[in-house]
Motif scaffolding. Structure first.
Motif, PDB file in Angstrom:
ATOM      1  N   ASP A  80      17.329  -0.307  -5.811  1.00  0.00           N
ATOM      2  CA  ASP A  80      15.995  -0.998  -5.979  1.00  0.00           C
ATOM      3  C   ASP A  80      16.372   0.548  -7.333  1.00  0.00           C
ATOM      4  O   ASP A  80      16.517   1.824  -8.129  1.00  0.00           O
ATOM      5  N   SER A  82      12.363   3.535 -10.181  1.00  0.00           N
ATOM      6  CA  SER A  82      11.309   3.979 -10.581  1.00  0.00           C
ATOM      7  C   SER A  82      11.446   4.175 -12.024  1.00  0.00           C
ATOM      8  O   SER A  82      12.193   4.838 -12.413  1.00  0.00           O
ATOM      9  N   GLN A 188       2.056  -0.387 -10.153  1.00  0.00           N
ATOM     10  CA  GLN A 188       2.753  -1.516  -9.291  1.00  0.00           C
ATOM     11  C   GLN A 188       3.338  -0.820  -7.944  1.00  0.00           C
ATOM     12  O   GLN A 188       2.939  -1.087  -6.523  1.00  0.00           O
ATOM     13  N   GLN A 189       4.299   0.496  -8.322  1.00  0.00           N
ATOM     14  CA  GLN A 189       4.354   0.954  -7.330  1.00  0.00           C
ATOM     15  C   GLN A 189       4.345   2.260  -6.681  1.00  0.00           C
ATOM     16  O   GLN A 189       4.108   2.278  -5.459  1.00  0.00           O
ATOM     17  N   LEU A 191       1.474   1.592  -5.957  1.00  0.00           N
ATOM     18  CA  LEU A 191       0.303   0.749  -5.334  1.00  0.00           C
ATOM     19  C   LEU A 191       0.907   0.749  -3.536  1.00  0.00           C
ATOM     20  O   LEU A 191       0.834   0.856  -2.636  1.00  0.00           O
ATOM     21  N   ASP A 192       2.426  -0.239  -4.189  1.00  0.00           N
ATOM     22  CA  ASP A 192       3.327  -0.720  -3.306  1.00  0.00           C
ATOM     23  C   ASP A 192       3.334   0.605  -2.138  1.00  0.00           C
ATOM     24  O   ASP A 192       3.470   0.899  -0.837  1.00  0.00           O
ATOM     25  N   PHE A 193       3.863   1.530  -2.558  1.00  0.00           N
ATOM     26  CA  PHE A 193       3.755   2.967  -2.019  1.00  0.00           C
ATOM     27  C   PHE A 193       3.049   3.661  -1.094  1.00  0.00           C
ATOM     28  O   PHE A 193       2.845   3.965   0.306  1.00  0.00           O
ATOM     29  N   LYS A 195       0.322   1.856  -0.177  1.00  0.00           N
ATOM     30  CA  LYS A 195       0.423   0.361   1.496  1.00  0.00           C
ATOM     31  C   LYS A 195       0.986  -0.127   1.964  1.00  0.00           C
ATOM     32  O   LYS A 195       0.062   0.800   3.244  1.00  0.00           O
ATOM     33  N   ARG A 196       2.661   1.266   1.808  1.00  0.00           N
ATOM     34  CA  ARG A 196       3.521   1.374   2.912  1.00  0.00           C
ATOM     35  C   ARG A 196       2.952   2.926   3.971  1.00  0.00           C
ATOM     36  O   ARG A 196       2.620   3.008   5.225  1.00  0.00           O
ATOM     37  N   HIS A 199       0.279   2.065   6.119  1.00  0.00           N
ATOM     38  CA  HIS A 199       0.728   0.766   7.108  1.00  0.00           C
ATOM     39  C   HIS A 199       0.700   1.383   8.456  1.00  0.00           C
ATOM     40  O   HIS A 199       0.196   1.478   9.742  1.00  0.00           O
TER      41      HIS A 199
END
Length: 261
Positions: A80, A82, A188-189, A191-193, A195-196, A199
Motif C-alpha cells: 500500500d 501513504s 480519503q486515507q 477518513l478510512d483510518f 473509520k477503521r 469501527h
C-alpha cells in the motif's frame, strides 16, 4: 536566466546504506519548495510499501519549527502507499547566501501485522534495538515562482520569458489540479483510518454494553422470582370450606281420591 536553488541533502533514497532492498520507496525523490517571502509552500511525498509486511515510518528534520510534516509517523499496509505533506512555513527573509543546512530523514522498520500508529512503542525507531531500521535522506530545493514548471534535469533554468502567457496559465492550472488530487487522496486515507478506528471502538463498546444489559436483566429477573417465591411461602391461600345442611324429609301422605262413578 538562472534561478537560485538551495540544495539541502543529496542522497539516493532508493538504496539503503548496506545495499539491501528498501522497505519503502519515496516519490518524488526530492523535496522542492517555491520560495516566496511571507508565503508558505508545500511538497507531497508518496511513501510506497514494497513488502508483504506492515511497515512503520517516521520523518525527522533538523528544523522542526521551520517545517510542518503531516503525518510525521504512520504505518503502511503491505503493498500500500501513504501521502506525506511537508509544508515550509512562510519565510520572513532570504537565507544568507541562499544556502540552507536543513536536513530530512525518513526512517522505516517492519512492525507486527495489523499494527496501528497509536500502538507503536516509544522505541520503535531506536537504533539500539535489534530490529532493522532503514533510513532514507532526500534532496530539498528552493525555487522561485517563475520556475515552478521547470525540470530539475535542465538545472532549473527559467523559460518564462520565452513561453507564452497561456502556457503559464495552463501550467498553473495543472499544478493546482495535481495539488487538489493529492490533497483529496490524503483526506480519503485519513477518513478510512478514522473509520477503521471508530469501527474497532464500536465493536468493543457494543460487547460491553450488551454484557451489562444482560447482567442487569438477569439480576432483575432473579429478584422478581425471589420476591414472588417468598410471598407464596409467608401467606398460604385459605382453603374454602363448604357447609352442607340436610333437611328432614317429611313423609308424604296420600289421601284417597274419590273417583266419580
Amino acid at each position: 536566466m538562472l534561478v537560485p536553488i538551495i540544495q539541502v541533502l543529496a542522497v539516493d533514497p532508493v538504496m539503503t546504506a548496506d545495499g539491501s532492498n528498501p522497505l519503502i520507496s519515496v516519490q518524488p525523490n526530492a523535496l522542492k519548495f517555491v520560495f516566496e517571502l511571507e508565503k508558505p509552500s508545500f511538497c507531497d511525498l508518496k511513501v510506497v510499501n514494497n513488502t508483504e509486511h506492515y511497515v512503520a515510518f517516521k520523518v525527522k528534520t533538523t528544523s522542526p519549527k521551520k517545517y510542518f510534516v503531516r503525518p510525521n509517523t504512520g504505518v503502511v499496509q503491505p503493498w500500500d502507499s501513504s501521502v506525506i505533506r511537508v509544508t515550509l512555513q512562510a519565510p520572513r527573509e532570504y537565507p544568507p547566501d541562499m544556502q540552507c543546512k536543513d536536513k530530512f530523514l525518513l526512517q522505516s522498520t517492519i512492525v507486527r501485522p495489523n499494527t496501528d500508529v497509536d500502538d507503536l512503542p516509544a522505541d520503535t525507531f531506536n537504533k539500539e534495538s535489534t530490529k532493522e531500521i532503514q533510513e532514507c535522506k532526500l534532496k530539498v530545493f528552493y525555487v522561485t515562482p517563475s520556475s515552478r514548471g521547470n525540470s530539475e534535469d535542465e538545472g532549473f533554468k527559467s523559460y518564462s520569458d520565452q513561453a507564452p502567457d497561456s502556457n503559464s496559465a495552463v501550467q498553473q492550472l495543472k499544478d493546482e489540479r495535481d495539488a487538489a488530487v493529492r490533497q483529496t487522496l490524503q483526506l480519503q486515507q485519513e477518513l478510512d483510518f478514522l473509520k477503521r478506528r471508530r469501527h474497532r471502538r464500536n465493536d468493543t463498546g457494543f460487547s460491553l454494553k450488551f454484557a451489562l444489559i444482560v447482567g442487569l436483566i438477569g439480576i432483575m429477573v432473579g429478584l422478581l422470582l425471589n420476591f414472588s417465591f417468598s410471598s407464596s411461602l409467608s401467606s398460604p391461600a385459605a382453603v374454602p370450606t363448604v357447609e352442607t345442611t340436610t333437611s328432614p324429609v317429611e313423609p308424604s301422605t296420600t289421601e284417597g281420591i274419590e273417583t266419580p262413578l
